[in-house]
Design a protein around this motif. Structure first.
Motif, PDB file in Angstrom:
ATOM      1  N   PHE A  99       0.866  -1.183   0.000  1.00 20.89           N
ATOM      2  CA  PHE A  99       0.000   0.000   0.000  1.00 20.89           C
ATOM      3  C   PHE A  99       0.898   1.226   0.000  1.00 20.89           C
ATOM      4  O   PHE A  99       2.111   1.121   0.189  1.00 20.89           O
ATOM      5  N   GLU A 100       0.332   2.383  -0.223  1.00 19.54           N
ATOM      6  CA  GLU A 100       1.144   3.588  -0.378  1.00 19.54           C
ATOM      7  C   GLU A 100       1.923   3.897   0.898  1.00 19.54           C
ATOM      8  O   GLU A 100       1.357   4.059   1.967  1.00 19.54           O
ATOM      9  N   ALA A 101       3.242   3.966   0.754  1.00 19.60           N
ATOM     10  CA  ALA A 101       4.126   4.286   1.880  1.00 19.60           C
ATOM     11  C   ALA A 101       5.441   4.817   1.325  1.00 19.60           C
ATOM     12  O   ALA A 101       5.799   4.554   0.169  1.00 19.60           O
ATOM     13  N   HIS A 102       6.158   5.561   2.149  1.00 17.02           N
ATOM     14  CA  HIS A 102       7.494   6.065   1.815  1.00 17.02           C
ATOM     15  C   HIS A 102       7.518   6.849   0.490  1.00 17.02           C
ATOM     16  O   HIS A 102       8.508   6.804  -0.242  1.00 17.02           O
ATOM     17  N   LEU A 103       6.429   7.572   0.207  1.00 13.20           N
ATOM     18  CA  LEU A 103       6.407   8.323  -1.046  1.00 13.20           C
ATOM     19  C   LEU A 103       7.341   9.523  -1.008  1.00 13.20           C
ATOM     20  O   LEU A 103       7.724  10.048  -2.060  1.00 13.20           O
ATOM     21  N   ASP A 104       7.752   9.954   0.194  1.00  8.22           N
ATOM     22  CA  ASP A 104       8.750  11.016   0.281  1.00  8.22           C
ATOM     23  C   ASP A 104      10.083  10.539  -0.270  1.00  8.22           C
ATOM     24  O   ASP A 104      10.896  11.337  -0.752  1.00  8.22           O
ATOM     25  N   TYR A 105      10.315   9.239  -0.230  1.00  7.98           N
ATOM     26  CA  TYR A 105      11.563   8.640  -0.729  1.00  7.98           C
ATOM     27  C   TYR A 105      11.408   8.194  -2.180  1.00  7.98           C
ATOM     28  O   TYR A 105      12.236   8.506  -3.029  1.00  7.98           O
TER      29      TYR A 105
END
Length: 449
Positions: free
Chosen positions: A189-195
């Motif tokens: 699922f959506e995670a670590h989108l800053d990276y």
């Protein structure tokens, strides 16, 4: 100690020290490879810098000059360093390969690897697989994102041993040939989108776990996760599904009474002590991977009848006067807290709050059915207070820190209540790590009289 064989790179830049960078640098130096190290935060007189220089490394600290790439044939990047780092951007321009430390670990360990990844549940599943194999008298070592450096363990691995690796998206984005014999993909699922910048990039990093697999390998996957199922067209390994919602012919599943692997009864559900629907998924994944590696039903049962969880991951801490305390400090996002709340059908006092990343908390609302009170803290406490008021939670109390929140939660509780730390936020506004936050919770619980 194992040596790197046919390593094709004569001059390597290790970017970022920390534990994995230091281990990778020492390994490369031990194998006669020329090593340059670049780290922004470490100081000149640090003992690690002194030791590495004594071993023959060139060490540049305090800045990231592009000249550290001169004559470099390979970059070994710390997983936490993003791909928009100036050194990484320049390395790409110069067509210098960029890997993470697990690629080197694979070259040492060979093919006997069980790799586990997913947005949630990695550490619990990794621990379950390891303990089940140990209980089944299977030779095994564990490493990776679980906090044990993979290259250090891989050097000591014998031919009979299997390496169980917890793998993050950060690690998996930097692989070339890495190929686990058994890959486990829990959920995406959506995670670590800053990276990763986009969900597509993040998803691709996770799916790298099976990109080099062949028909001689196994891919254990969550058949209830539509994102994962949509990516299977690219898989060449033997597919081994697991599901908590339906029978699957070639993997692990359950009905109301029993857990099965294929058509074989493995354990009665009432014997399993680990709580939470999400942990049932982790258990099915662990059973599948362990059975593929030769685990016995006796080994599985001995673990699942006693395993109460990994520290800081819906960990049962204890009870006082009929109140049960659970530490889920690792719940640093909404989905993790949703899963924690779904684990209980008794009155819950929820302790939540932490770093404000700009998101709202409305997605928690449907999961507050059993929450009778909330004690909120950190930068997000006002947002969480508003959520509680909007959803009709009976009581909401502001606290300064987790330690204070435990006392206030206890004063609100009655016999039979669950007191749950599941913050839905990162810890960095008040604590260095989620582990430190969880330890403070445990200490505060033990101080209650």
């Amino acid at each position: 100690m194992k040596k790197l064989l046919d390593f094709p790179y004569s001059h390597v830049l290790v970017l970022g020290l920390a534990k994995s960078g230091t281990a990778a640098a020492k390994l490369l130096l031990d194998n006669g490879i020329q090593v340059r190290i670049n780290d922004m935060k470490t100081e000149e007189n640090d003992s690690v810098v002194v030791d590495l220089r004594k071993m023959g490394a060139e060490v540049v600290v305090g800045s990231h000059p592009l000249s550290v790439l001169d004559d470099i044939k390979l970059v070994v990047k710390n997983p936490g360093i993003s791909y928009d780092n100036p050194i990484i951007v320049e390395a790409k321009k110069r067509d210098i390969p960029i890997i993470t430390e697990i690629e080197i670990a694979y070259q040492l360990a060979g093919h006997s690897i069980i790799g586990i990844t997913g947005s949630n549940g990695k550490t619990t599943t990794t621990t379950l697989i390891t303990e089940i194999l140990q209980a089944s008298k299977r030779p095994v070592k564990v490493a990776g994102n679980i906090g044990i450096v993979a290259t250090e363990v891989a050097q000591t691995l014998t031919e009979k041993e299997t390496l169980v690796l917890e793998l993050s998206s950060f690690q998996l984005q930097g692989i070339e040939k890495f190929r686990p014999n058994i890959a486990v993909l829990l959920n995406i699922f959506e995670a670590h989108l800053d990276y990763h910048k986009t969900f597509a990039n993040y998803k691709q990093a996770k799916c790298n776990i099976f990109k080099n697999q062949t028909s001689d390998d196994y891919l254990v996957y969550n058949a209830d996760d539509d994102v994962i199922v949509s990516e299977l067209k690219n898989a060449k390994a033997v597919l081994v599904p697991f599901s908590i919602s339906k029978k699957v012919e070639q993997g692990a599943w359950m009905d109301e009474d029993f857990v099965y692997f294929k058509d074989e009864k493995v354990i009665s559900r009432e014997e399993i002590v680990l709580v939470g629907k999400h942990n049932l998924e982790n258990i099915l994944a662990a059973i599948s991977a362990a059975k593929l590696n030769g685990a016995t039903n006796e080994g599985i049962r001995s673990v699942l009848t006693s395993f109460q969880g990994v520290k800081h991951r819906l960990q049962y801490v204890g009870h006082k006067l009929g109140r049960l305390f659970y530490n889920d400090s690792k719940a640093t996002n909404l989905l993790a807290t949703q899963k924690a709340l779904s684990a209980f059908d008794k009155p819950v006092i929820l302790l939540a709050g932490g770093l404000d990343r700009g998101n709202g908390f409305d997605e928690l609302a449907p999961f507050l059915t059993y929450v009778k009170a909330m004690v909120v803290f950190g930068q997000t406490k006002e947002k969480l207070k508003q959520l509680a008021e909007n959803t009709g939670v009976n009581e909401v109390v502001l606290a300064n820190r987790v330690e204070d929140a435990v006392e206030k939660a206890y004063s609100l509780s009655n016999e039979g209540d669950i007191i749950l730390l599941s913050p839905a936020c990162a810890s960095w506004d008040q604590y260095r790590t989620f582990e430190e936050r969880g330890d403070m919770f445990i200490q505060a619980v033990h101080k209650l009289v």
